[in-house]
Design a protein around this motif. Structure first.
Motif, PDB file in Angstrom:
ATOM      1  N   GLY A  50       0.804  -1.218   0.000  1.00 18.48           N
ATOM      2  CA  GLY A  50       0.000   0.000   0.000  1.00 18.48           C
ATOM      3  C   GLY A  50       0.838   1.269   0.000  1.00 18.48           C
ATOM      4  N   GLU A  63      -5.097   6.402  -5.932  1.00 20.74           N
ATOM      5  CA  GLU A  63      -3.906   5.855  -5.298  1.00 20.74           C
ATOM      6  C   GLU A  63      -2.966   5.337  -6.370  1.00 20.74           C
ATOM      7  OE1 GLU A  63      -4.736   3.009  -2.288  1.00 20.74           O
ATOM      8  OE2 GLU A  63      -6.237   4.324  -1.406  1.00 20.74           O
ATOM      9  N   SER A 225      -6.159  10.149   6.615  1.00 22.45           N
ATOM     10  CA  SER A 225      -5.828   9.091   5.669  1.00 22.45           C
ATOM     11  C   SER A 225      -6.075   9.489   4.223  1.00 22.45           C
ATOM     12  CB  SER A 225      -6.594   7.817   6.005  1.00 22.45           C
ATOM     13  OG  SER A 225      -7.971   8.060   5.935  1.00 22.45           O
ATOM     14  N   PHE A 226      -6.645  10.678   3.995  1.00 23.11           N
ATOM     15  CA  PHE A 226      -6.836  11.087   2.607  1.00 23.11           C
ATOM     16  C   PHE A 226      -5.715  11.993   2.123  1.00 23.11           C
ATOM     17  CE2 PHE A 226     -10.996   9.907   4.220  1.00 23.11           C
ATOM     18  CZ  PHE A 226     -11.299   8.927   3.298  1.00 23.11           C
ATOM     19  N   ASN A 227      -4.787  12.286   3.009  1.00 25.29           N
ATOM     20  CA  ASN A 227      -3.651  13.117   2.617  1.00 25.29           C
ATOM     21  C   ASN A 227      -2.702  12.316   1.723  1.00 25.29           C
ATOM     22  OD1 ASN A 227      -0.637  14.066   3.384  1.00 25.29           O
ATOM     23  ND2 ASN A 227      -2.062  15.779   3.394  1.00 25.29           N
ATOM     24  N   TYR A 230      -0.109  10.267   3.535  1.00 29.66           N
ATOM     25  CA  TYR A 230      -0.577   9.527   4.715  1.00 29.66           C
ATOM     26  C   TYR A 230       0.224   8.262   4.962  1.00 29.66           C
ATOM     27  CZ  TYR A 230      -3.390   6.814   7.910  1.00 29.66           C
ATOM     28  OH  TYR A 230      -3.797   6.051   8.979  1.00 29.66           O
ATOM     29  N   PHE A 231       0.559   7.570   3.889  1.00 33.99           N
ATOM     30  CA  PHE A 231       1.323   6.340   4.068  1.00 33.99           C
ATOM     31  C   PHE A 231       2.591   6.608   4.878  1.00 33.99           C
ATOM     32  CE2 PHE A 231       5.063   3.983   2.838  1.00 33.99           C
ATOM     33  CZ  PHE A 231       4.721   2.741   3.332  1.00 33.99           C
ATOM     34  N   ALA A 234       1.861   7.283   8.645  1.00 34.89           N
ATOM     35  CA  ALA A 234       1.561   6.034   9.356  1.00 34.89           C
ATOM     36  C   ALA A 234       2.835   5.197   9.510  1.00 34.89           C
ATOM     37  CB  ALA A 234       0.496   5.244   8.604  1.00 34.89           C
ATOM     38  N   LEU A 244      -0.120   7.816  16.099  1.00 31.46           N
ATOM     39  CA  LEU A 244      -0.447   8.615  14.917  1.00 31.46           C
ATOM     40  C   LEU A 244      -1.768   9.314  15.221  1.00 31.46           C
ATOM     41  CD1 LEU A 244       0.159   9.291  11.909  1.00 31.46           C
ATOM     42  CD2 LEU A 244      -1.322   7.380  11.318  1.00 31.46           C
ATOM     43  N   VAL A 245      -1.742  10.616  15.324  1.00 32.06           N
ATOM     44  CA  VAL A 245      -2.969  11.322  15.719  1.00 32.06           C
ATOM     45  C   VAL A 245      -3.439  12.288  14.646  1.00 32.06           C
ATOM     46  CG1 VAL A 245      -2.426  11.161  18.180  1.00 32.06           C
ATOM     47  CG2 VAL A 245      -1.698  13.177  16.891  1.00 32.06           C
ATOM     48  N   GLU A 246      -4.731  12.575  14.679  1.00 32.56           N
ATOM     49  CA  GLU A 246      -5.298  13.628  13.852  1.00 32.56           C
ATOM     50  C   GLU A 246      -5.730  14.747  14.800  1.00 32.56           C
ATOM     51  OE1 GLU A 246      -8.324  12.044  11.248  1.00 32.56           O
ATOM     52  OE2 GLU A 246      -7.062  10.329  10.729  1.00 32.56           O
TER      53      GLU A 246
ATOM     54  N   LEU B   3      -5.804   5.088  21.005  1.00 32.63           N
ATOM     55  CA  LEU B   3      -6.648   6.241  20.691  1.00 32.63           C
ATOM     56  C   LEU B   3      -8.096   5.794  20.519  1.00 32.63           C
ATOM     57  CD1 LEU B   3      -4.580   8.151  17.992  1.00 32.63           C
ATOM     58  CD2 LEU B   3      -4.943   8.838  20.358  1.00 32.63           C
ATOM     59  N   ARG B   5     -10.167   7.013  18.495  1.00 34.82           N
ATOM     60  CA  ARG B   5     -10.409   6.951  17.052  1.00 34.82           C
ATOM     61  C   ARG B   5      -9.893   5.636  16.465  1.00 34.82           C
ATOM     62  NH1 ARG B   5      -7.043   8.209  13.066  1.00 34.82           N
ATOM     63  NH2 ARG B   5      -5.668   9.314  14.470  1.00 34.82           N
ATOM     64  N   ARG B  96      -6.673   1.309   6.834  1.00 35.61           N
ATOM     65  CA  ARG B  96      -5.660   2.292   6.474  1.00 35.61           C
ATOM     66  C   ARG B  96      -5.521   3.329   7.583  1.00 35.61           C
ATOM     67  NH1 ARG B  96      -3.378   4.934   1.937  1.00 35.61           N
ATOM     68  NH2 ARG B  96      -4.382   6.940   2.017  1.00 35.61           N
ATOM     69  N   ARG B  99      -3.779   1.727  10.536  1.00 37.45           N
ATOM     70  CA  ARG B  99      -2.707   0.881  10.027  1.00 37.45           C
ATOM     71  C   ARG B  99      -1.626   0.599  11.067  1.00 37.45           C
ATOM     72  NH1 ARG B  99       0.490   0.547   4.536  1.00 37.45           N
ATOM     73  NH2 ARG B  99       1.988  -0.905   5.367  1.00 37.45           N
ATOM     74  N   THR B 100      -1.309   1.601  11.878  1.00 37.88           N
ATOM     75  CA  THR B 100      -0.237   1.398  12.850  1.00 37.88           C
ATOM     76  C   THR B 100      -0.626   0.387  13.924  1.00 37.88           C
ATOM     77  OG1 THR B 100      -1.047   3.328  14.037  1.00 37.88           O
ATOM     78  CG2 THR B 100       0.792   3.679  12.564  1.00 37.88           C
ATOM     79  N   TRP B 107      -2.835  -6.184   7.492  1.00 43.08           N
ATOM     80  CA  TRP B 107      -3.057  -5.086   6.543  1.00 43.08           C
ATOM     81  C   TRP B 107      -2.944  -5.593   5.105  1.00 43.08           C
ATOM     82  CZ3 TRP B 107      -4.824  -0.930   4.495  1.00 43.08           C
ATOM     83  CH2 TRP B 107      -4.210  -0.405   3.357  1.00 43.08           C
ATOM     84  N   ASN B 111      -5.759  -5.362   2.222  1.00 45.01           N
ATOM     85  CA  ASN B 111      -5.448  -4.608   1.008  1.00 45.01           C
ATOM     86  C   ASN B 111      -5.564  -5.501  -0.232  1.00 45.01           C
ATOM     87  OD1 ASN B 111      -4.661  -2.173  -0.236  1.00 45.01           O
ATOM     88  ND2 ASN B 111      -2.560  -2.928  -0.419  1.00 45.01           N
TER      89      ASN B 111
END
Lengths: 472, 313
Positions: A50, A63, A225-227, A230-231, A234, A244-246, B3, B5, B96, B99-100, B107, B111
């Motif tokens: 990915g 992608e 995840s749409f950035n 993003y890969f 992560a 990994l936070v938003e 988290l 989320r 995704r 993922r972490t 994953w 995928n």
């Protein structure tokens, strides 16, 4: 106009450059069909894991893979040592410049750079005036774009001092090469890059706020995840073993930034942010925006959080500032820049503008605040109509542009259907600054896959290569 | 440390993987019925849609019921957010996002499932290929489950993902039973007819239990046995009791490790207690339909309480 480029493997008919000797010996024993098969293997690996990036404005291929070329770009140990000295000098100057600009502004008083460069620049953040980040470091992670034009000629094309990306490709490219050609790494001593995430973590840990004891709580802040990158966000969080936070996971609680966990809010001490300044704090930067963490700048200014890179570092890497880097480096390090700048015409200056308009066909013209290869004119490959249109834009807003000569970037061989063929490359080494400067031996080599093209940006069809620094 | 989320992403990732597979099972059972019945298959396809909870959204798009339109809607149509393809896509988006928290193997399986189903479902499904497609979906989700069970650490990440799986599965089994509850009610007129047999088999087939039923009951299909099997049997991996035993266990782990008892713990324990002491006779006496309606409602509430209690949003 057609330029003759320096080829890093075979500069002329006289022969191979020494750092490629062992690789060449291996290459001669390979069956071409097997190499083509390996290219397909590499693609499968990337797609499976990915490792993709999003291209803005391209719905269909939301992608996409960045093309990967299996021929490594090889740099000798001696070359690398010279390069790192220049990089160290440069990032020291960048940090000293930022500290000065947000404090006493000695460089302006000394008249070494014009006041307008700072005063009229949207990248200058008044909110940062008088703020000294933990350990005095402003830009912690810098991706310096370096190009080469000859055996001993290296130039800095750009200092990416905000949120440089691409390091995950450096790591995955190496991983993939070791997977595809394990025997090569037995035969040739290539310096390792895979400890980058550990070094990054150490580096971030070393710049934790003064009142926090080790180990600090570290998190990577991603736009989501749409950035397009993003890969990488992560990947780095994962490899460092941090969260990994938003922005909507975060909130200011009792003077600290905290993340929402299944057990309540937990304090964060160091934030490796991969979002732009404007999306950090709606209270400070963008009142209309729902993005960001309300009040985070107050926590930062109170010294209870490290933000890497610090807000406001854009003033150091914008293209207008870039043109003064030789002066900046000399002012803060007391020595001439070891890595040269490319001659740059600032279109804000009438004489320069005149020259640029007269020589559009030979120059590369860029937007001062642009990036990613968008909105630029490559003179030699442009049409008359494109040049006319660009001349109009230049005349309308000259201060929005700079121009540089079209450099004949060095080439490296890539594997094509017709065998090896030279393509232009650049190099982005990643420099980490904390209590000291750390550089992993390698970087991201970007390659323009179209014959003759000089644009290496992935958003414009560029690919990547594994970059080897030899242990010699 | 997890988290909220991320817990949310794990929970929905597994709910949607489970859902993708459930849709394939439902269509599989419908297909079987349509092939073995002499009468019109319309009613059968309609009840498949009902079990999938998709009758209303289907009606907005299609008129009439056929294998082609129903299977396209439940398997391939990404305009239907619960179709197998849409579910796999949502599962992957969630994967995704978290993922972490996942092993590389997990994953990659998700995928790859997404890539292969997207390829397979790019064009409308040829009816001759439908069985192959359904098998492929079941195989891909089995691979994901295998990678997940085989490689994930048994920690909070695992717990929240499992809670998603079992809430979705319990909901699915309860719905299938509820749509067909009248088939299971004692009725003098139907006993012994072939109609009953195929209806009963269809229920079992839609939870992949038509073979294992016989290992357990060694008898012909009997409505009470079928209901007992799918509701109360603690070893049948899609029964309500089975799902709730696991839900209670994973929530207990959270309660102990975090040291906090939340409303969801009470809910899961009450429901499990009802399932444990109940006999199928009691359930039939109470009213199978009423029992299932209550169950579906409580199961939904449990999902809500987990999301609130563990700060999913």
């Amino acid at each position: 106009m057609r330029l003759v480029a320096f080829d890093e493997m075979l500069p002329d008919k006289s022969g191979l450059r020494p750092c490629y000797t062992e690789y060449q010996r291996w290459l001669e024993q390979q069956d071409p069909a097997r190499l083509t098969e390996k290219t397909r293997d590499a693609e499968r690996v990337f797609r499976k894991t990915g490792i993709t990036f999003a291209v803005y404005g391209d719905e269909q291929a939301a992608e996409r893979l960045i093309p990967f070329d299996i021929v490594p770009r090889i740099i000798s140990g001696a070359e690398w040592r010279r390069l790192t000295q220049g990089l160290e000098q440069r990032v020291q100057a960048l940090n000293a410049f930022l500290d000065d600009i947000y404090h006493r502004q000695e460089i302006l008083r000394a008249g070494r750079i014009p006041k307008e460069l700072i005063a009229g620049n949207a990248m200058f953040l008044p909110e940062m005036i008088g703020v000294r980040p933990p350990a005095g470091v402003y830009t912690h992670i810098i991706g310096v774009d370096v190009v080469r034009t000859g055996e001993n000629e290296f130039f800095v094309l750009e200092d990416n001092a905000r949120t440089p990306s691409g390091v995950s490709y450096m790591l995955e490219n190496r991983e993939t090469m070791m997977h595809l050609f394990p025997e090569l790494f037995q035969q040739i001593k290539v310096r390792p890059v895979e400890n980058y995430p550990q070094i990054l973590r150490q580096s971030l840990g070393a710049v934790r706020p003064d009142n926090v004891s080790a180990p600090p709580a570290i998190a990577v802040l991603t736009p989501g995840s749409f950035n397009s990158a993003y890969f990488e966000h992560a990947f780095l969080a994962d490899q460092m073993g941090v969260e990994l936070v938003e922005a909507h996971d975060l909130r200011v609680v009792d003077g600290h930034v905290a993340m929402r966990t299944t057990e309540g809010y937990k304090q964060i001490d160091v934030l490796y942010r991969r979002v732009d300044d404007a999306f950090l704090d709606p209270l400070t930067f963008n009142p209309d925006s729902a993005l960001g963490v309300a009040g985070i700048m107050d926590v930062y200014r109170a010294g209870n959080l490290t933000i890497a890179n610090a807000p406001g570092t854009g003033i150091a890497d914008d293209k207008a500032t870039y043109s003064y880097m030789p002066e900046i480096i000399e002012f803060y390090t007391g020595r001439k820049a070891m890595l040269e700048n490319i001659t740059t015409w600032r279109c804000s200056e009438p004489d320069s503008l005149k020259y640029v308009l007269e020589h559009l066909g030979e120059l590369v013209v860029k937007e001062v605040h642009g990036s990613g290869g968008y909105g630029m004119l490559v003179g030699p490959t442009s049409t008359i109509r494109e040049r006319e249109a660009f001349a109009a834009k230049l005349a309308a807003r000259p201060s929005n542009y700079i121009a540089q000569p079209t450099l004949s970037l060095s080439t490296c061989p890539v594997l094509t259907e017709a065998g090896l063929a030279p393509r232009h490359v650049d190099l982005r080494p990643f420099v980490l600054v904390s209590d000291r400067i750390r550089i992993v031996p390698g970087g991201l080599t970007r390659v323009a896959l179209t014959e003759g093209s000089l644009v290496v940006n992935s958003s414009q069809g560029g690919g990547t290569k594994d970059t080897w620094v030899l242990d010699d | 440390m997890l988290l909220g989320r991320t817990a949310n992403g794990l929970y929905w990732m597994n709910r949607y993987i489970e859902r993708a597979e459930n849709m394939a099972r439902l269509v599989d059972a419908g297909l079987r019925m349509a092939l073995t019945r002499t009468q019109s298959a319309d009613e059968e396809w309609r009840s498949v849609l009902l079990s999938a909870g998709a009758e209303h959204s289907y009606a907005q798009k299609h008129e009439g019921y056929s294998a082609a339109t129903v299977s396209d809607f439940l398997i391939r149509d990404t305009g239907n957010p619960s179709s197998s393809m849409a579910s796999i896509e949502i599962a992957r988006t969630n994967a995704r996002m978290v993922r972490t928290a996942l092993t590389r193997e997990t994953w990659e399986c998700i995928n790859e499932a997404w890539m292969s189903l997207r390829r397979m479902l790019a064009e409308p499904i040829d009816e001759r290929d439908l069985a192959t497609v359904l098998d492929a979906i079941k195989r891909e989700t089995a691979l994901i489950r295998g990678a997940f069970y085989g490689t994930m650490l048994r920690n909070e990440i695992f717990d929240f993902a499992q809670i998603g799986t079992f809430i979705e599965r319990a909901d699915n089994t309860a719905r299938i039973l509820d749509v067909k509850y009248y088939v299971l009610l004692p009725s003098v007129a139907w006993v012994g007819s072939t109609l009953d047999n195929s209806q009963w088999e269809s229920i079992l087939r839609s939870v992949s239990a038509h073979r294992s039923y016989r290992w357990v009951y060694e008898a012909d299909y009997r409505p009470t046995n079928i209901a007992d099997y799918l509701i109360l049997n603690p070893r049948m991996p899609r029964s309500l009791t089975f799902c709730y035993r696991f839900l209670a266990e994973h929530l207990k782990f959270r309660e102990q490790e975090y040291g906090a008892r939340l409303p969801c713990h009470g809910t899961v324990e009450e429901t499990l207690a009802r399932l444990k002491v109940g006999s199928i006779k009691d359930i039939f006496d109470f009213g199978l339909h009423e029992f299932l309606t209550n169950f579906i409602r409580d199961n939904y509430r449990l999902g809500d309480e987990v999301a609130t209690g563990y700060r999913f949003q």
